[in-house]
Motif scaffolding. Sequence first.
Motif, PDB file in Angstrom:
ATOM      1  N   LEU A 120       0.873  -1.178   0.000  1.00  0.00           N
ATOM      2  CA  LEU A 120       0.000   0.000   0.000  1.00  0.00           C
ATOM      3  C   LEU A 120       0.911   1.229   0.000  1.00  0.00           C
ATOM      4  N   TYR A 121       0.827   2.061  -1.022  1.00  0.00           N
ATOM      5  CA  TYR A 121       1.745   3.186  -1.152  1.00  0.00           C
ATOM      6  C   TYR A 121       0.994   4.424  -1.603  1.00  0.00           C
ATOM      7  N   PHE A 168       1.443  -7.211   4.509  1.00  0.00           N
ATOM      8  CA  PHE A 168       1.218  -5.896   3.898  1.00  0.00           C
ATOM      9  C   PHE A 168       2.368  -4.960   4.266  1.00  0.00           C
ATOM     10  N   VAL A 183       3.479  -0.912   4.080  1.00  0.00           N
ATOM     11  CA  VAL A 183       2.882   0.416   3.973  1.00  0.00           C
ATOM     12  C   VAL A 183       3.995   1.438   3.752  1.00  0.00           C
ATOM     13  N   HIS A 184       3.839   2.265   2.711  1.00  0.00           N
ATOM     14  CA  HIS A 184       4.808   3.314   2.392  1.00  0.00           C
ATOM     15  C   HIS A 184       4.018   4.564   1.989  1.00  0.00           C
ATOM     16  N   THR A 185       3.696   5.391   2.994  1.00  0.00           N
ATOM     17  CA  THR A 185       2.925   6.612   2.749  1.00  0.00           C
ATOM     18  C   THR A 185       3.476   7.727   3.639  1.00  0.00           C
ATOM     19  N   GLY A 232      -0.737   7.454   6.375  1.00  0.00           N
ATOM     20  CA  GLY A 232      -0.461   6.139   6.941  1.00  0.00           C
ATOM     21  C   GLY A 232      -1.106   5.911   8.287  1.00  0.00           C
ATOM     22  N   LEU A 276      -4.712   5.234   7.953  1.00  0.00           N
ATOM     23  CA  LEU A 276      -4.932   3.873   7.430  1.00  0.00           C
ATOM     24  C   LEU A 276      -4.952   2.859   8.569  1.00  0.00           C
ATOM     25  N   THR A 299      -7.761  -0.412  10.153  1.00  0.00           N
ATOM     26  CA  THR A 299      -7.442  -1.815   9.883  1.00  0.00           C
ATOM     27  C   THR A 299      -8.257  -2.782  10.731  1.00  0.00           C
ATOM     28  N   TRP A 320       2.113  -6.764   9.307  1.00  0.00           N
ATOM     29  CA  TRP A 320       2.188  -5.401   8.782  1.00  0.00           C
ATOM     30  C   TRP A 320       3.605  -4.875   8.993  1.00  0.00           C
ATOM     31  N   ILE A 369       6.111  -1.398   8.101  1.00  0.00           N
ATOM     32  CA  ILE A 369       6.119  -0.002   7.672  1.00  0.00           C
ATOM     33  C   ILE A 369       7.538   0.404   7.314  1.00  0.00           C
TER      34      ILE A 369
END
Length: 809
Positions: free
Chosen positions: A96-97, A151, A153-155, A160, A163, A167, A179, A181
């Motif tokens: 998820l980015y 998953f 995550v890169h936001t 982020g 998000l 969850t 998860w 990050i």
Amino acid sequence: MPHSIYTRMISFSFYAAVDLLKQEQVHGIIRPQTSTEETFFAELGQKSHVPIISFNARTSSLPSAYSVRTTPDDSVQARALAAIFRAFEWPEIAVLYEETSSGNQFISHLNKAFQEVDIGLACMVPIQTSAEDTDISKELNKLSRKQTRVFLVHTNPSLGFRLFTLTKSAGVMSEEYAWIITNSLSIFLNSIDSAVRDSMEGVVGVRPYVLNSKALESFKERLRRNMTMSNTTTTSPITELNVYGLWAYDAVTALAIALEKIVPFNSTSLGPRLLNELLTTKFRGLTGDFELFNGKMKPLAFEIFNMIGTGEKTVGFWTPERGITRDLTSSTGEKTYATSAKELKTITWPGDSVTRPKGWAIPTTGNLRVGVPWKHGFTEFANCFLFPPSINLFITTTRTNIDWSYDDMLRGIPEDYDMVVGDVTVWAPRAAHVDFSLPYSESGVILVVKNKKPFDMWIFMKPLKWNLWLAIVVACVLMGVVLHILENRVTSNDAGSIIENKERRRAIYWSPVTVLAFPERNMVSNNWSFFVLVLWLFMAFILMQSYTANLSAILTVDQLKFSFSDSYYVGCQEGSFMKEFLINQLHISPSRLRSYNSSEEYHKAMSKGSENGGIDAIFDEIPYMKLFLNKYDSQYKMAGPTYRTGGFGFAFPVGSPLVAHFSKAILDVTQGPNMTAIEQKNFGPGYSSQDPLSSRISQQRSSLTLYDFAGLFFIIGSVTLFSLFCSETAIGRKLTDKTANFIHILFHFKSSRVMSMEVDGDTNEPVANDDDDVSDVSVRDGTDTTTRVIEAGPENGEIIDNVTDNNQQ
């Protein structure tokens, strides 16, 4: 922040930078940069020859020679993440980015790093910077229905953290989930509230490691004291400086050190000189050793941490030189690259589980959609039936359209099916859009044809041509005549020691044949006859062995020959890949192909033949054809070479983690001790994929029938009946006596005339006695006397030739 306000702020920063370069003597710019600003400032520095120093840009490529970055780029972080996922043995992940240019560049680095360690990207979920909570929840709900449970995550921090608060409601922050990050979030964990931290319980993150030195502690204390003195009007807690602030401090320090080295100052060449001094500056900063390599910060160590309760627990580190390690200070002196998760401390995963998630699972909501081909024939491999309502794990997808094909089903993965099972052939063109498990059946395409039926009642005559048969008969007759002539010259003394003269002369004619059946009997007495007979036996044995070998070839090897007629048609299975295979690889015209669905249809078409609307041959895979041959036994056989295919397997979406698990299960069954029993239970007795000969030899009978040698029995029976007729009936005996008398008169009369002429020419005179029925001729020579008596019977004209030795009398 509204997009219009953000755009105006960027425009103002651009204008301010250009104005400073024009109005003031600016020789360097140091500032945080976004991906939108990067291209503009790079071009500005290149034209004005001013170094542009950034302490938060992460992309690996430098846009210009005057760009300097005091932070490690994303390619190093991607390598660290790939090493971690490999250590946890996760086959694929979902990413998820944030959908920005820097986010897209990060995905590019990540994809390259994952390919090097053979980890797949199951799906990539781009999220807009301005996405609402409903949009994020929708994407999370989609992920909950997928097999992937890992998953990344890169936001940015704002997106982020929103998000993670969603969850739990989506059901993806529980046991069996993982998860991770990146530093885009992990650097800002010191600024999150308790609600966000609770939602991130069990998350694993990576971030650049900063050693907690005395200099760093002194700096933080001075900063905290200064901020306390300046914030006397507020009671809000003071936020600690994160690594971006430390990188900024080190960047300013590096710039000051570089300026100190430039003496004297020259405004015309200060920019290039400042850039050169900056690139060679080295010192011990707050974040560690400061050293630039190709205009970028030298790769640093990454800290691997686990979020537990209200804090983070460091579980290990990753460095480019040593890989994954538990402690940076401990070193054995050997620079080995570690890739095992055993190097890490115990991690608490979501759901308070200490068991490492396996990375995939069958979705807990909905059903696993399994495609099964609905067929009218060869149901031994795939027989579709409906599950009872209490079982909702599978939804059996059937095909009732007559135009369906296996390729259509495979193209429905993953939109229509999560997997396709049954007799699906592993074939290279299909592997472009699906992944296959290991095959569970034999592989290969073969040709099946009718058994040739050249056998007839005269098959024993076929090994030799008519001219050779005629030569053998003539040779036998001539050999008998030659032996008769040679034996006729044997003296009476020699002849009497073997057999009676009358019987010997009769046997001489049959000696070329009888000597083969009765080799122990002495058929001849003349040495020359023996020599001739030996040569005849040598030739006869060669002829017999050649006859046997040629007859064996007719009954066996010749049956394997096959050739298509001019009006041939070939059968293949309906809906399979065989039609495309025969057209593209064997170059058979489509007009020559006819499709069928079952063994019964194959058999019916083969019985008709091409001339009557059927086919002459079948091209299909070995498992199908072994069932076909097992059912119809000796009527058909395999012929020609085996064309390679992959065998039957299960099909999955590309990158599915189920492939490895199904492949292992298939190996356990196919290589187990019960495989033969399973095959014979489902496919019938005699079927075995583990028999190397069963794929090449049909199950036809190897014994010969009475009809195959009916011609030979006819000849023998005819001769036997003729012999009985001549021996046991009055007509036969009379006919035989007349024939024998004629032959004896013809040959013995001539022999008597020759002997009389020899006796008259001798000095000794013969003694003759006049008698009506008996004539005695005596020849005296010294002391030995031999008397030849010729008797003529008055009744039947039989001539009896007796030879007596007077001395013996």
